[in-house]
Write a protein that holds these residues in place. Structure first.
Motif, PDB file in Angstrom:
ATOM      1  N   ARG A 236     -15.952  -6.157  -3.371  1.00 35.20           N
ATOM      2  CA  ARG A 236     -15.349  -5.546  -2.183  1.00 35.20           C
ATOM      3  C   ARG A 236     -14.266  -6.435  -1.606  1.00 35.20           C
ATOM      4  O   ARG A 236     -13.236  -5.967  -1.119  1.00 35.20           O
ATOM      5  N   THR A 239     -11.153  -5.908  -3.733  1.00 36.55           N
ATOM      6  CA  THR A 239     -10.448  -4.649  -3.571  1.00 36.55           C
ATOM      7  C   THR A 239      -9.913  -4.456  -2.163  1.00 36.55           C
ATOM      8  O   THR A 239      -9.019  -3.645  -1.951  1.00 36.55           O
ATOM      9  N   SER A 240     -10.433  -5.191  -1.184  1.00 40.81           N
ATOM     10  CA  SER A 240      -9.932  -5.040   0.179  1.00 40.81           C
ATOM     11  C   SER A 240      -8.796  -6.001   0.487  1.00 40.81           C
ATOM     12  O   SER A 240      -8.246  -5.981   1.578  1.00 40.81           O
ATOM     13  N   ARG A 241      -8.428  -6.844  -0.482  1.00 39.21           N
ATOM     14  CA  ARG A 241      -7.317  -7.750  -0.249  1.00 39.21           C
ATOM     15  C   ARG A 241      -6.012  -6.972  -0.179  1.00 39.21           C
ATOM     16  O   ARG A 241      -5.929  -5.858  -0.697  1.00 39.21           O
ATOM     17  N   PRO A 242      -4.954  -7.514   0.436  1.00 41.15           N
ATOM     18  CA  PRO A 242      -3.654  -6.824   0.426  1.00 41.15           C
ATOM     19  C   PRO A 242      -3.153  -6.637  -1.000  1.00 41.15           C
ATOM     20  O   PRO A 242      -3.291  -7.511  -1.842  1.00 41.15           O
ATOM     21  N   HIS A 243      -2.582  -5.465  -1.265  1.00 40.35           N
ATOM     22  CA  HIS A 243      -2.040  -5.144  -2.575  1.00 40.35           C
ATOM     23  C   HIS A 243      -0.558  -4.807  -2.451  1.00 40.35           C
ATOM     24  O   HIS A 243      -0.119  -4.311  -1.414  1.00 40.35           O
ATOM     25  N   SER A 264      -2.762   2.289   6.584  1.00 40.25           N
ATOM     26  CA  SER A 264      -3.146   1.437   5.455  1.00 40.25           C
ATOM     27  C   SER A 264      -1.965   0.676   4.869  1.00 40.25           C
ATOM     28  O   SER A 264      -2.140  -0.094   3.932  1.00 40.25           O
ATOM     29  N   ALA A 290      -2.551  -2.693   3.065  1.00 39.94           N
ATOM     30  CA  ALA A 290      -3.628  -3.477   3.656  1.00 39.94           C
ATOM     31  C   ALA A 290      -4.982  -3.090   3.080  1.00 39.94           C
ATOM     32  O   ALA A 290      -5.922  -3.880   3.107  1.00 39.94           O
ATOM     33  N   ASP A 291      -5.090  -1.868   2.568  1.00 37.81           N
ATOM     34  CA  ASP A 291      -6.351  -1.383   1.998  1.00 37.81           C
ATOM     35  C   ASP A 291      -6.028  -0.544   0.773  1.00 37.81           C
ATOM     36  O   ASP A 291      -5.419   0.522   0.878  1.00 37.81           O
ATOM     37  N   TYR A 292      -6.436  -1.039  -0.390  1.00 35.41           N
ATOM     38  CA  TYR A 292      -6.100  -0.391  -1.664  1.00 35.41           C
ATOM     39  C   TYR A 292      -6.602   1.052  -1.713  1.00 35.41           C
ATOM     40  O   TYR A 292      -5.859   1.982  -2.053  1.00 35.41           O
ATOM     41  N   ARG A 294      -7.660   3.224   0.719  1.00 35.77           N
ATOM     42  CA  ARG A 294      -7.076   4.146   1.693  1.00 35.77           C
ATOM     43  C   ARG A 294      -5.634   4.478   1.333  1.00 35.77           C
ATOM     44  O   ARG A 294      -5.204   5.631   1.442  1.00 35.77           O
TER      45      ARG A 294
END
Length: 331
Positions: A236, A239-243, A264, A290-292, A294
């Motif tokens: 988690r 996957t919640s890191r900035p992309h 997002s 900010a959220d992959y 969303r």
């Protein structure tokens, strides 16, 4: 950063199993190059994934655990005994290296039997048959290994490492070359070993392999232990890191305006078209999400609402190095 397991009632009622494989402040360097830097971990029965990008130090760690390399600093113990210069430790230890070292002129049965005899097992033939059956290789056991596919050779090597029924099994990239059926069979075998109280540690640079096989991971980045504990929590965090995404569309400016209103999205940059030929850039948008999850759900909706056609959507930072470097930065 150390991430523990999620609370569970049944786990709380069961005392923690004693550690079988222990590393304390282990480092290994070659001249001025540090391959492993101050790693401490303690593993008990079960399956654990040693996860990290290629070149992270996973193989060096496994070789120290197996007694092939001496730590430059720190200690490595299996069942309470040091691994370096201690041949007796191999009674409790099995190793499958990433690099193949099998004589092709041998049959699998001959190769596995040789391993049984090296272990001085009282009934080498029975142990050989058992190991062959464990890896589902009975139908091809009397063929020369040089006629095998890569996946079959890998299974033969695993059988040789299991022939003496070790308490600890170390596997370096064990699923390389296996087809889906072979992979599923191997995963089932490793789960059975864990259920029988064995300690299994396997290295991989593929997130999906670890997700299917192990609930516990040790994440290695640039020779350091970047994260340790429950796979779901670490996944988690990944996957919640900035992309970052690079997107081209039928109307980049209109899409940029619409995306800036999306919660997002952390940043939008318009990339201008430059030059011609090999060094040219095609333009488009560079999006920092900010959220992959969303963002991935919102993008098609936003494009559809605005009547914009998406031409390309390419993740710009999805390499394992990028994922694991984020974990290091989050420490």
């Amino acid at each position: 950063m150390s991430i523990g397991t999620e609370p569970a009632t049944e786990r709380a009622a069961t005392p923690a199993a004693p550690a079988v494989l222990e590393l304390a402040n282990v480092s290994r360097w070659y001249g001025n190059v540090v391959a492993v830097n101050d790693v401490t971990m303690s593993l008990g029965p079960g399956v654990t994934g040693l996860l990290g990008p290629n070149g992270a130090g996973k193989t060096t760690l496994l070789h120290m655990m197996a007694g092939f390399l001496a730590p430059s600093r720190g200690t490595v113990r299996v069942a309470g005994r040091p691994t370096w210069r201690n041949p007796d430790v191999y009674r409790d230890l099995g190793l499958v290296t990433e690099r193949e070292n099998v004589h092709g002129f041998l049959t699998a049965r001959e190769f596995i039997r040789a391993s049984a005899k090296l272990q001085r097992l009282p009934d080498a033939e029975a142990a050989t048959r058992r190991a062959i059956d464990m890896v589902d290789l009975a139908s091809a056991a009397d063929r020369r290994i040089d006629t095998y596919s890569k996946g079959m050779r890998q299974r033969a090597r695993v059988a040789a490492a299991l022939v003496h029924d070790p308490r600890v099994l170390l596997l370096d990239e064990p699923f390389n070359g296996m087809d889906p059926r072979q992979r599923m069979h191997m995963m089932e075998l490793l789960h059975q070993m864990a259920a029988a109280g064995r300690t299994v540690l396997f290295s991989s640079h593929i997130l999906e392999e670890v997700e299917q096989l192990s609930g516990t991971v040790q994440v290695i980045v640039a020779g350091r232990l970047a994260a340790s504990g429950d796979y779901r929590k670490i996944r988690r965090l990944m996957t919640s890191r900035p992309h970052e995404f690079v997107i081209s569309s039928s109307d980049d400016r209109a899409l940029a305006v619409a995306l800036m209103a999306e919660d997002s999205v952390a940043g939008v940059e318009i990339v201008a078209h430059t030059g011609r030929g090999r060094g040219a850039t095609a333009g488009g948008l560079k999006i920092r999400a900010a959220d992959y999850g969303r963002f991935s759900r919102a993008l098609p909706r936003i494009a559809r609402t605005g009547g914009i056609r998406l031409l390309t959507v390419v993740p710009a930072d999805e390499s394992l190095e990028s994922v694991f470097s984020y974990l290091v930065g989050a420490r």
